[in-house]
Design a protein around this motif. Sequence first.
Motif, PDB file in Angstrom:
ATOM      1  N   ARG A 157       0.826  -1.211   0.000  1.00  0.00           N
ATOM      2  CA  ARG A 157       0.000   0.000   0.000  1.00  0.00           C
ATOM      3  C   ARG A 157       0.857   1.255   0.000  1.00  0.00           C
ATOM      4  O   ARG A 157       2.019   1.242   0.403  1.00  0.00           O
ATOM      5  CB  ARG A 157      -0.957  -0.015   1.203  1.00  0.00           C
ATOM      6  CG  ARG A 157      -1.912  -1.196   1.150  1.00  0.00           C
ATOM      7  CD  ARG A 157      -2.869  -1.257   2.318  1.00  0.00           C
ATOM      8  NE  ARG A 157      -3.578  -2.534   2.320  1.00  0.00           N
ATOM      9  CZ  ARG A 157      -4.703  -2.773   1.655  1.00  0.00           C
ATOM     10  NH1 ARG A 157      -5.261  -1.815   0.943  1.00  0.00           N
ATOM     11  NH2 ARG A 157      -5.274  -3.971   1.689  1.00  0.00           N
ATOM     12  N   GLY A 158       0.235   2.344  -0.455  1.00  0.00           N
ATOM     13  CA  GLY A 158       0.928   3.624  -0.517  1.00  0.00           C
ATOM     14  C   GLY A 158       0.978   4.299   0.838  1.00  0.00           C
ATOM     15  O   GLY A 158       0.717   3.668   1.875  1.00  0.00           O
ATOM     16  N   PRO A 159       1.300   5.595   0.864  1.00  0.00           N
ATOM     17  CA  PRO A 159       1.379   6.334   2.122  1.00  0.00           C
ATOM     18  C   PRO A 159       0.046   6.296   2.875  1.00  0.00           C
ATOM     19  O   PRO A 159      -1.004   6.594   2.300  1.00  0.00           O
ATOM     20  CB  PRO A 159       1.719   7.761   1.678  1.00  0.00           C
ATOM     21  CG  PRO A 159       2.358   7.602   0.347  1.00  0.00           C
ATOM     22  CD  PRO A 159       1.655   6.442  -0.291  1.00  0.00           C
ATOM     23  N   LYS A 191       4.114   0.059  16.814  1.00  0.00           N
ATOM     24  CA  LYS A 191       5.352   0.483  16.147  1.00  0.00           C
ATOM     25  C   LYS A 191       5.072   1.555  15.095  1.00  0.00           C
ATOM     26  O   LYS A 191       5.996   2.211  14.608  1.00  0.00           O
ATOM     27  CB  LYS A 191       6.042  -0.712  15.497  1.00  0.00           C
ATOM     28  CG  LYS A 191       5.277  -1.354  14.352  1.00  0.00           C
ATOM     29  CD  LYS A 191       6.039  -2.542  13.785  1.00  0.00           C
ATOM     30  CE  LYS A 191       5.300  -3.190  12.617  1.00  0.00           C
ATOM     31  NZ  LYS A 191       6.042  -4.357  12.077  1.00  0.00           N
ATOM     32  N   PHE A 192       3.791   1.730  14.749  1.00  0.00           N
ATOM     33  CA  PHE A 192       3.409   2.738  13.766  1.00  0.00           C
ATOM     34  C   PHE A 192       3.047   4.075  14.413  1.00  0.00           C
ATOM     35  O   PHE A 192       2.690   5.029  13.712  1.00  0.00           O
ATOM     36  CB  PHE A 192       2.230   2.232  12.932  1.00  0.00           C
ATOM     37  CG  PHE A 192       2.530   0.994  12.132  1.00  0.00           C
ATOM     38  CD1 PHE A 192       3.348   1.046  11.016  1.00  0.00           C
ATOM     39  CD2 PHE A 192       2.003  -0.229  12.518  1.00  0.00           C
ATOM     40  CE1 PHE A 192       3.637  -0.092  10.283  1.00  0.00           C
ATOM     41  CE2 PHE A 192       2.276  -1.382  11.786  1.00  0.00           C
ATOM     42  CZ  PHE A 192       3.102  -1.313  10.666  1.00  0.00           C
ATOM     43  N   ASN A 193       3.118   4.153  15.724  1.00  0.00           N
ATOM     44  CA  ASN A 193       2.795   5.387  16.441  1.00  0.00           C
ATOM     45  C   ASN A 193       3.900   6.411  16.216  1.00  0.00           C
ATOM     46  O   ASN A 193       5.009   6.260  16.701  1.00  0.00           O
ATOM     47  CB  ASN A 193       2.646   5.081  17.941  1.00  0.00           C
ATOM     48  CG  ASN A 193       2.358   6.329  18.768  1.00  0.00           C
ATOM     49  OD1 ASN A 193       2.238   7.430  18.238  1.00  0.00           O
ATOM     50  ND2 ASN A 193       2.247   6.142  20.071  1.00  0.00           N
ATOM     51  N   LEU A 225      -1.486   9.140  16.267  1.00  0.00           N
ATOM     52  CA  LEU A 225      -1.262   9.148  14.827  1.00  0.00           C
ATOM     53  C   LEU A 225      -0.465   7.904  14.435  1.00  0.00           C
ATOM     54  O   LEU A 225       0.693   7.748  14.823  1.00  0.00           O
ATOM     55  CB  LEU A 225      -0.489  10.398  14.412  1.00  0.00           C
ATOM     56  CG  LEU A 225      -0.275  10.585  12.910  1.00  0.00           C
ATOM     57  CD1 LEU A 225      -1.608  10.809  12.195  1.00  0.00           C
ATOM     58  CD2 LEU A 225       0.665  11.763  12.648  1.00  0.00           C
ATOM     59  N   LEU A 226      -1.121   7.012  13.696  1.00  0.00           N
ATOM     60  CA  LEU A 226      -0.467   5.803  13.201  1.00  0.00           C
ATOM     61  C   LEU A 226      -0.168   5.984  11.721  1.00  0.00           C
ATOM     62  O   LEU A 226      -1.056   6.319  10.933  1.00  0.00           O
ATOM     63  CB  LEU A 226      -1.364   4.577  13.402  1.00  0.00           C
ATOM     64  CG  LEU A 226      -1.796   4.244  14.834  1.00  0.00           C
ATOM     65  CD1 LEU A 226      -2.584   2.929  14.854  1.00  0.00           C
ATOM     66  CD2 LEU A 226      -0.590   4.141  15.770  1.00  0.00           C
ATOM     67  N   GLY A 254       5.673   5.478   4.321  1.00  0.00           N
ATOM     68  CA  GLY A 254       5.313   6.479   3.326  1.00  0.00           C
ATOM     69  C   GLY A 254       4.489   7.601   3.911  1.00  0.00           C
ATOM     70  O   GLY A 254       4.664   8.776   3.568  1.00  0.00           O
ATOM     71  N   GLY A 255       3.577   7.252   4.825  1.00  0.00           N
ATOM     72  CA  GLY A 255       2.741   8.256   5.463  1.00  0.00           C
ATOM     73  C   GLY A 255       3.547   9.205   6.330  1.00  0.00           C
ATOM     74  O   GLY A 255       3.299  10.408   6.382  1.00  0.00           O
ATOM     75  N   LYS A 256       4.537   8.658   7.007  1.00  0.00           N
ATOM     76  CA  LYS A 256       5.384   9.477   7.884  1.00  0.00           C
ATOM     77  C   LYS A 256       6.184  10.494   7.083  1.00  0.00           C
ATOM     78  O   LYS A 256       6.389  11.630   7.518  1.00  0.00           O
ATOM     79  CB  LYS A 256       6.323   8.567   8.677  1.00  0.00           C
ATOM     80  CG  LYS A 256       7.096   9.273   9.758  1.00  0.00           C
ATOM     81  CD  LYS A 256       7.894   8.274  10.588  1.00  0.00           C
ATOM     82  CE  LYS A 256       8.639   8.972  11.711  1.00  0.00           C
ATOM     83  NZ  LYS A 256       9.394   8.005  12.541  1.00  0.00           N
ATOM     84  N   LYS A 257       6.619  10.096   5.883  1.00  0.00           N
ATOM     85  CA  LYS A 257       7.379  11.022   5.025  1.00  0.00           C
ATOM     86  C   LYS A 257       6.468  12.073   4.403  1.00  0.00           C
ATOM     87  O   LYS A 257       6.848  13.231   4.262  1.00  0.00           O
ATOM     88  CB  LYS A 257       8.085  10.234   3.930  1.00  0.00           C
ATOM     89  CG  LYS A 257       9.234   9.362   4.421  1.00  0.00           C
ATOM     90  CD  LYS A 257       9.881   8.600   3.269  1.00  0.00           C
ATOM     91  CE  LYS A 257      11.011   7.710   3.774  1.00  0.00           C
ATOM     92  NZ  LYS A 257      11.632   6.928   2.665  1.00  0.00           N
ATOM     93  N   LYS A 258       5.263  11.671   4.024  1.00  0.00           N
ATOM     94  CA  LYS A 258       4.361  12.592   3.330  1.00  0.00           C
ATOM     95  C   LYS A 258       3.668  13.561   4.270  1.00  0.00           C
ATOM     96  O   LYS A 258       3.426  14.720   3.904  1.00  0.00           O
ATOM     97  CB  LYS A 258       3.315  11.784   2.560  1.00  0.00           C
ATOM     98  CG  LYS A 258       2.451  12.625   1.632  1.00  0.00           C
ATOM     99  CD  LYS A 258       1.603  11.763   0.715  1.00  0.00           C
ATOM    100  CE  LYS A 258       0.818  12.612  -0.274  1.00  0.00           C
ATOM    101  NZ  LYS A 258       0.023  11.784  -1.215  1.00  0.00           N
ATOM    102  N   TRP A 259       3.351  13.098   5.503  1.00  0.00           N
ATOM    103  CA  TRP A 259       2.643  13.956   6.467  1.00  0.00           C
ATOM    104  C   TRP A 259       3.408  13.981   7.797  1.00  0.00           C
ATOM    105  O   TRP A 259       2.936  13.459   8.809  1.00  0.00           O
ATOM    106  CB  TRP A 259       1.223  13.436   6.689  1.00  0.00           C
ATOM    107  CG  TRP A 259       0.405  13.404   5.439  1.00  0.00           C
ATOM    108  CD1 TRP A 259      -0.113  14.469   4.761  1.00  0.00           C
ATOM    109  CD2 TRP A 259      -0.012  12.234   4.707  1.00  0.00           C
ATOM    110  NE1 TRP A 259      -0.819  14.039   3.662  1.00  0.00           N
ATOM    111  CE2 TRP A 259      -0.782  12.676   3.605  1.00  0.00           C
ATOM    112  CE3 TRP A 259       0.184  10.861   4.899  1.00  0.00           C
ATOM    113  CZ2 TRP A 259      -1.335  11.796   2.682  1.00  0.00           C
ATOM    114  CZ3 TRP A 259      -0.378   9.981   3.978  1.00  0.00           C
ATOM    115  CH2 TRP A 259      -1.122  10.447   2.888  1.00  0.00           C
ATOM    116  N   PRO A 260       4.589  14.593   7.822  1.00  0.00           N
ATOM    117  CA  PRO A 260       5.386  14.600   9.059  1.00  0.00           C
ATOM    118  C   PRO A 260       4.782  15.520  10.117  1.00  0.00           C
ATOM    119  O   PRO A 260       4.254  16.585   9.817  1.00  0.00           O
ATOM    120  CB  PRO A 260       6.744  15.126   8.579  1.00  0.00           C
ATOM    121  CG  PRO A 260       6.413  15.998   7.405  1.00  0.00           C
ATOM    122  CD  PRO A 260       5.258  15.302   6.716  1.00  0.00           C
TER     123      PRO A 260
END
Length: 207
Positions: free
Chosen positions: A53-55, A79-81, A117-118, A122-128
């Motif tokens: 999956r993407g971000p 671990k996604f927190n 926020l989990l 990709g999500g961490k890079k796109k929405w820091p």
Amino acid sequence: FPSLERRFGSLGSFYTSYTNIREGSYEVNPPFVPEIMTFMEQSIHSLLEDESRGPLSFLIIVPDWGGTNSTADKCLKSKFNTASTCIGSTQHVFADGAQHRVTDRYRPSSWDTAVILLQNGGGKKKWPITTEQLAEAVTTAFSRNGNNTEGGGTNYKKEENLYAWEARGSKKGGRQGKNIPIKRKKSSGHNESSHQRKKQNTIDESF
């Protein structure tokens, strides 16, 4: 009502359609029912674990009831927190379900609220975002001040008092007599989750 809800941007029932989520940033504020919150937490983790999956980014809002097996606890330990905070019960409000027939549309929260926020990589890079930024944003957004359009939202400085709110009586959105909840121990600082706090001996007696 899929045909109606689709017109307001609904992607369908989360129960049956969550696997269709490929990427994106979502707010997740489920009904505060243990079984529903457990399903939500497990489903979101299955999406985040899927590397195809993407971000992905999920801002989860659930009550912090304490304990080591609650939805809040599982999300906080995930671990996604990437950022999280807890807003004390006396520091925020929710829109009352009876807001159409009461003068005060905001109801003091019954519990501390965890905001987690989990995100996948990709999500961490796109929405820091940092925990400090998240805490500042949601603490303001969930406060009466942050929702008060009169006077610029800066007039209300008191702590929220659920018991005083309930004691106003049913005509004002509260409860009557024996239905008023028993006072419970006051929550401490708003940036700690309740299961991490030491027991407090102070009981809020003020109305």
